[in-house]
Motif scaffolding. Structure first.
Motif, PDB file in Angstrom:
ATOM      1  N   TRP A  79       0.846  -1.201   0.000  1.00  0.00           N
ATOM      2  CA  TRP A  79       0.000   0.000   0.000  1.00  0.00           C
ATOM      3  C   TRP A  79       0.880   1.249   0.000  1.00  0.00           C
ATOM      4  O   TRP A  79       2.024   1.225   0.431  1.00  0.00           O
ATOM      5  N   HIS A  80       0.310   2.358  -0.512  1.00  0.00           N
ATOM      6  CA  HIS A  80       1.032   3.622  -0.619  1.00  0.00           C
ATOM      7  C   HIS A  80       0.146   4.744  -0.121  1.00  0.00           C
ATOM      8  O   HIS A  80      -1.044   4.807  -0.442  1.00  0.00           O
ATOM      9  N   LEU A 129       3.067   7.957  -7.239  1.00  0.00           N
ATOM     10  CA  LEU A 129       3.106   6.594  -6.718  1.00  0.00           C
ATOM     11  C   LEU A 129       4.512   6.002  -6.756  1.00  0.00           C
ATOM     12  O   LEU A 129       4.741   4.912  -6.221  1.00  0.00           O
ATOM     13  N   TRP A 133       6.753   2.004  -0.946  1.00  0.00           N
ATOM     14  CA  TRP A 133       5.465   1.458  -0.560  1.00  0.00           C
ATOM     15  C   TRP A 133       5.668   0.641   0.718  1.00  0.00           C
ATOM     16  O   TRP A 133       6.786   0.227   1.027  1.00  0.00           O
ATOM     17  N   LYS A 134       4.576   0.436   1.456  1.00  0.00           N
ATOM     18  CA  LYS A 134       4.653  -0.376   2.667  1.00  0.00           C
ATOM     19  C   LYS A 134       4.011  -1.740   2.449  1.00  0.00           C
ATOM     20  O   LYS A 134       3.177  -1.911   1.563  1.00  0.00           O
ATOM     21  N   THR A 154       8.886  -2.826   3.545  1.00  0.00           N
ATOM     22  CA  THR A 154       8.764  -1.816   2.502  1.00  0.00           C
ATOM     23  C   THR A 154       9.221  -2.365   1.156  1.00  0.00           C
ATOM     24  O   THR A 154       9.898  -3.394   1.079  1.00  0.00           O
ATOM     25  N   ASN A 156      10.191  -0.673  -3.071  1.00  0.00           N
ATOM     26  CA  ASN A 156      10.366   0.530  -3.887  1.00  0.00           C
ATOM     27  C   ASN A 156       9.886   0.313  -5.313  1.00  0.00           C
ATOM     28  O   ASN A 156      10.360  -0.604  -5.998  1.00  0.00           O
TER      29      ASN A 156
END
Length: 263
Positions: A79-80, A129, A133-134, A154, A156
């Motif tokens: 998710w971001h 975006l 991101w997690k 995380t 990338n």
């Protein structure tokens, strides 16, 4: 970390076996000592995910889930955004349960894996975006308790970059000036084109004919529209190229060497 009621993870129920769905919905304000814990979170083998304009690829998440009661099911997704409630990107949109294998030596520990189909055209509609991101990891234990950790790891996602090079004149007399030009561009997910990447440091590299090793001659900063231009002295036959090492939001790129015959 938190325990969630069944209704908050309803998007998973279609893929989880009926035998592991919670009998009742209950929540806790704080994590208990016997909650599931997550470790060894690895996305895409630890490598950045670099996307062009039409990239389609499969991204894998692997993790370890541990619970004193044993793990009945586990899941993970990307998710971001500032938090999960205000996320502007979720991959996949409908996260499935992971495939988990219980450790043969420790019944409280499972290793899990999920594969995610990623499409730039479908999943990345704006350049914001790009970047970190997690990973949200969740699990259900054998007592029907649900635990989720919003930031278990995380990953990338980066915009693909391209760099070109042209060295001239060809051939050239030894000691004369060689002009090396090129252009640095990167994928613009909003305009669906590659656009110039200005103000970035790019290395001019040279490989002598017969050698397999490039050495850096100097650094150049990309100008308007991503243009690159510099000069060097002709010493011997060889290949010139520009190399861009990337940024937190843009992948690395290296041009194919351009050969110059020195006479």
């Amino acid at each position: 970390m938190r325990i969630r009621p069944a209704v908050s993870v309803a998007f998973l129920t279609a893929t989880l076996s009926a035998s592991v769905l919670p009998a009742t919905a209950r929540a806790a304000d704080t994590a208990a000592a016997d909650d599931t814990t997550f470790s060894n979170i690895v996305v895409n083998g630890g490598k950045d995910i670099v996307l062009g304009l039409t990239t389609r690829e499969t991204v894998t998440i692997t993790w370890t889930a541990h619970d004193p009661e044993g793990v009945a099911a586990s899941w993970a997704y990307l998710w971001h955004g500032p938090n999960t409630d205000d996320a502007d990107g979720i991959l996949p949109l409908y996260p499935p349960a992971g495939t988990c294998v219980v450790s043969p030596t420790d019944p409280t520990t499972s290793t899990c894996k999920v594969s995610i189909a990623v499409s730039t055209a479908r999943d990345f509609d704006h350049n914001g975006l790009a970047g970190a991101w997690k990973v949200l990891a969740g699990a259900q234990d054998t007592d029907d308790n649900w635990t989720e950790t919003d930031v278990a790891g995380t990953a990338n996602f980066k915009r693909n970059a391209k760099v070109t090079v042209n060295a001239s004149p060809e051939p050239v007399k030894k000691g004369r000036t060689i002009t090396v030009t090129g252009k640095l561009t990167r994928a613009d997910w909003e305009s669906d084109t590659y656009t110039g990447y200005r103000g970035r440091t790019v290395q001019l590299q040279f490989r002598k004919k017969g050698s397999s090793v490039y050495t850096t001659l100097k650094t150049v900063t990309s100008g308007a529209g991503g243009t690159l231009k510099t000069t060097t002295k002709a010493k011997t036959d060889g290949y010139y190229r520009f190399a861009f090492t990337g940024t937190p939001t843009t992948g690395a790129s290296t041009a194919t060497g351009d050969f110059v015959d020195v006479r």
